[in-house]
Design a protein around this motif. Structure first.
Motif, PDB file in Angstrom:
ATOM      1  N   LEU A  83       0.840  -1.197   0.000  1.00 44.00           N
ATOM      2  CA  LEU A  83       0.000   0.000   0.000  1.00 44.00           C
ATOM      3  C   LEU A  83       0.874   1.245   0.000  1.00 44.00           C
ATOM      4  CD1 LEU A  83      -2.117  -1.574   2.747  1.00 44.00           C
ATOM      5  CD2 LEU A  83      -3.029  -1.055   0.491  1.00 44.00           C
ATOM      6  N   GLY A  84       0.418   2.229  -0.737  1.00 41.79           N
ATOM      7  CA  GLY A  84       1.189   3.458  -0.817  1.00 41.79           C
ATOM      8  C   GLY A  84       0.311   4.684  -0.696  1.00 41.79           C
ATOM      9  N   TRP A  85       0.946   5.772  -0.307  1.00 44.99           N
ATOM     10  CA  TRP A  85       0.322   7.089  -0.318  1.00 44.99           C
ATOM     11  C   TRP A  85       1.107   7.972  -1.286  1.00 44.99           C
ATOM     12  CZ3 TRP A  85      -4.207   8.501   1.853  1.00 44.99           C
ATOM     13  CH2 TRP A  85      -4.736   7.702   2.880  1.00 44.99           C
ATOM     14  N   ALA A 142       4.663   7.720   0.905  1.00 43.66           N
ATOM     15  CA  ALA A 142       5.011   6.640   1.832  1.00 43.66           C
ATOM     16  C   ALA A 142       4.443   5.337   1.315  1.00 43.66           C
ATOM     17  CB  ALA A 142       4.468   6.929   3.226  1.00 43.66           C
ATOM     18  N   ALA A 143       5.044   4.231   1.739  1.00 43.84           N
ATOM     19  CA  ALA A 143       4.544   2.927   1.334  1.00 43.84           C
ATOM     20  C   ALA A 143       4.893   1.882   2.375  1.00 43.84           C
ATOM     21  CB  ALA A 143       5.118   2.532  -0.024  1.00 43.84           C
ATOM     22  N   ILE A 144       4.108   0.825   2.365  1.00 41.87           N
ATOM     23  CA  ILE A 144       4.353  -0.307   3.248  1.00 41.87           C
ATOM     24  C   ILE A 144       4.226  -1.569   2.416  1.00 41.87           C
ATOM     25  CG2 ILE A 144       1.933  -0.400   4.006  1.00 41.87           C
ATOM     26  CD1 ILE A 144       3.065  -1.179   6.815  1.00 41.87           C
ATOM     27  N   SER A 145       5.138  -2.501   2.631  1.00 44.15           N
ATOM     28  CA  SER A 145       5.216  -3.682   1.775  1.00 44.15           C
ATOM     29  C   SER A 145       4.117  -4.690   2.094  1.00 44.15           C
ATOM     30  CB  SER A 145       6.582  -4.345   1.952  1.00 44.15           C
ATOM     31  OG  SER A 145       6.704  -4.839   3.283  1.00 44.15           O
ATOM     32  N   ARG A 146       4.032  -5.690   1.239  1.00 47.02           N
ATOM     33  CA  ARG A 146       3.009  -6.714   1.406  1.00 47.02           C
ATOM     34  C   ARG A 146       3.150  -7.423   2.742  1.00 47.02           C
ATOM     35  NH1 ARG A 146       3.170 -10.475  -3.738  1.00 47.02           N
ATOM     36  NH2 ARG A 146       1.482 -11.437  -2.574  1.00 47.02           N
ATOM     37  N   GLY A 147       4.373  -7.703   3.148  1.00 48.19           N
ATOM     38  CA  GLY A 147       4.599  -8.380   4.423  1.00 48.19           C
ATOM     39  C   GLY A 147       4.575  -7.453   5.608  1.00 48.19           C
ATOM     40  N   ARG A 148       4.349  -6.148   5.328  1.00 45.41           N
ATOM     41  CA  ARG A 148       4.311  -5.116   6.379  1.00 45.41           C
ATOM     42  C   ARG A 148       5.660  -4.996   7.099  1.00 45.41           C
ATOM     43  NH1 ARG A 148       0.532  -4.622   3.360  1.00 45.41           N
ATOM     44  NH2 ARG A 148      -1.662  -4.886   3.952  1.00 45.41           N
ATOM     45  N   ASP A 149       6.714  -5.480   6.444  1.00 46.21           N
ATOM     46  CA  ASP A 149       8.024  -5.444   7.083  1.00 46.21           C
ATOM     47  C   ASP A 149       8.940  -4.382   6.509  1.00 46.21           C
ATOM     48  OD1 ASP A 149       9.606  -8.207   5.255  1.00 46.21           O
ATOM     49  OD2 ASP A 149       8.079  -6.756   4.657  1.00 46.21           O
TER      50      ASP A 149
END
Length: 127
Positions: free
Chosen positions: A34-36, A49-56
């Motif tokens: 997910l990204g903004w 900003a972004a967060i990866s699929r694994g949230r890591d």
């Protein structure tokens, strides 16, 4: 049908805070990165900003590091962007986006990675 719906935008004075939310439906939320992104008047859309699929893995553009925080609530299928110490240069329409693709660089900063986009929410910061 996949839908991303942003909320939480508004008008704030410089130094203030806002929290944006993006509620997702029609997809398996935990599988998506997910990204903004944001687009200011007369400018191209840019990564925030972004967060990866694994949230890591989390990444930010340099100008928001230390001020913005991206987070997710998988139970609510929602991604958030907490924005603190806002300044007029943060004024823009903010969009959330989702992708199943993997960015091996870890940044997830490229628009072309993302398949699904929300309609945007306006953030206006006055000086």
């Amino acid at each position: 049908q996949v839908r991303l719906v942003e909320s939480g935008g508004g008008f704030v004075q410089a130094g203030g805070s806002l929290r944006l939310s993006c509620a997702a439906s029609g997809l398996t939320f935990s599988m998506y990165a997910l990204g903004w992104f944001r687009q200011a008047p007369g400018k191209e859309r840019e990564f925030v900003a972004a967060i990866s699929r694994g949230r890591d893995r989390i990444s930010y553009r340099d100008s928001v590091k230390g001020r913005f925080t991206i987070s997710t609530d998988n139970a609510k299928n929602t991604v958030y962007l907490q924005m603190n110490s806002l300044n007029p240069e943060d004024t823009a329409v903010y969009y959330c986006a989702a992708t199943l693709r993997t960015d091996y660089s870890g940044s997830y900063s490229a628009e072309g990675l993302y398949k699904y986009w929300g309609q945007g929410t306006q953030v206006t910061v006055s000086s």
